[in-house]
Design a protein around this motif. Structure first.
Motif, PDB file in Angstrom:
ATOM      1  N   THR A 169       0.729  -1.116  -0.009  1.00 27.71           N
ATOM      2  CA  THR A 169      -0.027   0.099  -0.075  1.00 27.71           C
ATOM      3  C   THR A 169       0.699   1.160  -0.129  1.00 27.71           C
ATOM      4  N   SER A 170       0.306   2.284  -0.205  1.00 21.75           N
ATOM      5  CA  SER A 170       1.196   3.731  -0.368  1.00 21.75           C
ATOM      6  C   SER A 170       1.584   3.821   1.043  1.00 21.75           C
ATOM      7  N   SER A 171       0.653   3.555   2.156  1.00 17.46           N
ATOM      8  CA  SER A 171       1.140   3.804   3.345  1.00 17.46           C
ATOM      9  C   SER A 171       2.298   2.994   3.886  1.00 17.46           C
ATOM     10  N   GLU A 172       2.518   1.789   3.391  1.00 15.56           N
ATOM     11  CA  GLU A 172       3.226   0.752   3.889  1.00 15.56           C
ATOM     12  C   GLU A 172       4.770   1.180   3.115  1.00 15.56           C
ATOM     13  N   VAL A 173       4.580   1.851   1.712  1.00 11.99           N
ATOM     14  CA  VAL A 173       5.750   2.378   1.240  1.00 11.99           C
ATOM     15  C   VAL A 173       6.332   3.423   1.965  1.00 11.99           C
ATOM     16  N   CYS A 174       5.510   4.511   2.179  1.00 11.94           N
ATOM     17  CA  CYS A 174       5.868   5.562   2.754  1.00 11.94           C
ATOM     18  C   CYS A 174       6.478   5.384   4.226  1.00 11.94           C
ATOM     19  N   SER A 175       6.088   4.317   4.902  1.00  8.94           N
ATOM     20  CA  SER A 175       6.480   3.884   6.186  1.00  8.94           C
ATOM     21  C   SER A 175       7.702   3.115   6.327  1.00  8.94           C
ATOM     22  N   LEU A 176       8.159   2.864   5.027  1.00  6.45           N
ATOM     23  CA  LEU A 176       9.121   1.620   4.972  1.00  6.45           C
ATOM     24  C   LEU A 176      10.543   1.986   5.640  1.00  6.45           C
ATOM     25  N   LYS A 177      11.012   1.249   6.271  1.00  3.26           N
ATOM     26  CA  LYS A 177      12.281   1.473   7.146  1.00  3.26           C
ATOM     27  C   LYS A 177      13.315   0.421   6.719  1.00  3.26           C
ATOM     28  N   THR A 178      14.560   0.763   6.845  1.00  4.19           N
ATOM     29  CA  THR A 178      15.791  -0.275   6.713  1.00  4.19           C
ATOM     30  C   THR A 178      15.481  -1.208   7.761  1.00  4.19           C
ATOM     31  N   GLU A 179      15.106  -0.798   9.289  1.00  2.00           N
ATOM     32  CA  GLU A 179      14.759  -1.800  10.227  1.00  2.00           C
ATOM     33  C   GLU A 179      13.898  -2.795   9.951  1.00  2.00           C
ATOM     34  N   TYR A 180      13.137  -2.767   8.689  1.00  2.00           N
ATOM     35  CA  TYR A 180      12.008  -3.748   8.409  1.00  2.00           C
ATOM     36  C   TYR A 180      12.667  -4.689   7.730  1.00  2.00           C
ATOM     37  N   LEU A 181      13.835  -4.576   7.145  1.00  2.00           N
ATOM     38  CA  LEU A 181      14.507  -5.460   6.070  1.00  2.00           C
ATOM     39  C   LEU A 181      15.184  -6.574   6.906  1.00  2.00           C
ATOM     40  N   LEU A 182      14.954  -7.723   6.502  1.00  2.00           N
ATOM     41  CA  LEU A 182      15.804  -9.063   7.070  1.00  2.00           C
ATOM     42  C   LEU A 182      15.888  -9.792   6.103  1.00  2.00           C
ATOM     43  N   TYR A 183      16.788 -11.054   6.314  1.00  2.00           N
ATOM     44  CA  TYR A 183      16.905 -12.190   5.401  1.00  2.00           C
ATOM     45  C   TYR A 183      16.649 -13.218   6.192  1.00  2.00           C
ATOM     46  N   ASP A 184      16.033 -14.201   5.160  1.00  2.00           N
ATOM     47  CA  ASP A 184      15.179 -15.621   5.697  1.00  2.00           C
ATOM     48  C   ASP A 184      16.412 -16.557   5.789  1.00  2.00           C
ATOM     49  N   THR A 185      16.024 -17.703   6.186  1.00  2.00           N
ATOM     50  CA  THR A 185      17.092 -18.884   6.293  1.00  2.00           C
ATOM     51  C   THR A 185      17.730 -19.028   5.024  1.00  2.00           C
ATOM     52  N   ASP A 186      16.882 -18.627   4.008  1.00  2.00           N
ATOM     53  CA  ASP A 186      17.464 -19.206   2.501  1.00  2.00           C
ATOM     54  C   ASP A 186      18.116 -18.011   2.035  1.00  2.00           C
ATOM     55  N   GLU A 187      18.516 -16.902   2.855  1.00  2.00           N
ATOM     56  CA  GLU A 187      19.204 -15.816   2.597  1.00  2.00           C
ATOM     57  C   GLU A 187      18.513 -15.092   1.543  1.00  2.00           C
ATOM     58  N   CYS A 188      16.960 -15.145   1.496  1.00  2.00           N
ATOM     59  CA  CYS A 188      16.128 -14.319   0.909  1.00  2.00           C
ATOM     60  C   CYS A 188      15.823 -12.961   1.425  1.00  2.00           C
ATOM     61  N   LEU A 189      15.640 -11.729   0.823  1.00  2.00           N
ATOM     62  CA  LEU A 189      15.454 -10.575   1.394  1.00  2.00           C
ATOM     63  C   LEU A 189      13.971 -10.290   1.622  1.00  2.00           C
TER      64      LEU A 189
END
Length: 332
Positions: A169-189
């Motif tokens: 959503t536009s709200s999710e895009v605007c609120s997106l932070k680097t802290e929300y990014l992570l890698y899973d066990t398969d090294e997928c972002l």
């Protein structure tokens, strides 16, 4: 007892065998629920109950989550095919919700458990029913991306790509932070969205979006905090994001590459369309998008069953890897 039976025999006409065979529902629920209704309303409500029993096979005294889903899907299918008006569908849902509320109250007084699953089902507004004509075409989406790339606008390009490929959503895009990014066990972002209304979700980013996002973070030296900013240097607002899209849509219209205006919400709807076309089931798309499955009925009529094909990452679209190499969309 005979007086009650005779009274119910005349509710809106002869009672069908399905209800006549369920004395407990007749005498302990319907008789009291309908007592203060006018004759016309009683008849209309009773026809709704008959339709429910015909659809699921038993009275609402045995209501299950599956029953509510089955009845809701039947209504929405009839609504989308034009066999039922929106007002009638709305009335039927209201009747079942009210009747099941009454059954719940009655059971609670008797120390019995009962869940009104209809509380979780709400018909989408008529103007929210999605049709093919309301969605931007693939060529129009490609034109907008290519125009953003032409003007080296990597912010617009990434925002449009996140909405179009991931359904943010536009709200999710605007609120997106680097802290929300992570890698899973398969090294997928992945993006881990914070808990909202006691629901938290993690979505895996497709490889094309991962490439774009990491390149963007590197190019703009973003290591923490908000990812998207406007020209004033303040965090991007939803109206900023919509204006950004409008800018390139209008360019597309002036070049006769886009037929009419569309919004980020329209792009989000298109994202779900392409996920479904790619072979994802409704439950998977709903979970990925952070919505409940009851809303997925809006997209069924725009996805032809014969065009479904297997796709590991849902969408049939691939975002070209470099904004500065022309950008745009390719088909898988």
């Amino acid at each position: 007892m005979s007086n009650i039976r005779n009274q119910n025999k005349t509710i809106g006409g002869q009672i069908d065998s399905e209800i006549d065979e369920n004395d407990e529902f007749l005498y302990s629920v319907w008789n009291f629920f309908a007592a203060n209704l006018s004759e016309r309303t009683r008849k209309n409500y009773y026809n709704v109950v008959k339709n429910y029993i015909k659809t699921v096979g038993h009275t609402p005294m045995k209501l299950s989550e599956k029953d509510a889903e089955t009845y809701f899907n039947d209504l929405t299918n009839r609504l989308n095919s034009g066999r039922l008006s929106y007002s009638t569908a709305l009335m039927r849902m209201s009747v079942m919700r009210g009747l099941c509320d009454y059954i719940k109250l009655k059971n609670n007084r008797e120390g019995k458990s009962y869940t009104n699953y209809f509380k979780d089902y709400i018909l989408p507004d008529t103007d929210k029913t999605i049709t093919e004509e309301k969605l931007p075409k693939e060529a129009e989406l490609a034109a907008v991306l290519e125009l953003a790339a032409k003007y080296n606008d990597d912010t617009a390009y990434l925002i449009f790509s996140l909405v179009l490929k991931c359904g943010l959503t536009s709200s999710e895009v605007c609120s997106l932070k680097t802290e929300y990014l992570l890698y899973d066990t398969d090294e997928c972002l992945c993006i881990h969205f914070p808990e909202k209304k006691k629901i938290s979700r993690i979505i895996k980013l497709p490889s094309d979006i991962t490439h774009l996002l990491l390149k963007y973070l590197s190019a703009h030296s973003i290591s923490a905090g908000i990812i998207f900013y406007n020209k004033r240097g303040t965090p991007l607002k939803m109206r900023d994001a919509e204006r950004l899209l409008k800018k390139y849509v209008n360019m597309g219209i002036s070049e006769n590459r886009v037929s009419s205006g569309f919004t980020l919400q329209d792009m989000r709807h298109a994202a779900f369309k392409y996920m479904l076309l790619g072979g994802a089931d409704e439950a998977a798309v709903a979970g990925y998008a952070g919505i409940t499955t009851k809303w997925m009925s809006r997209y069924r009529q725009i996805v032809n069953e014969r065009t479904r094909q297997s796709a590991a990452d849902f969408s049939t679209l691939t975002i070209k890897p470099s904004v500065y190499d022309g950008g745009g969309i390719t088909d898988k």
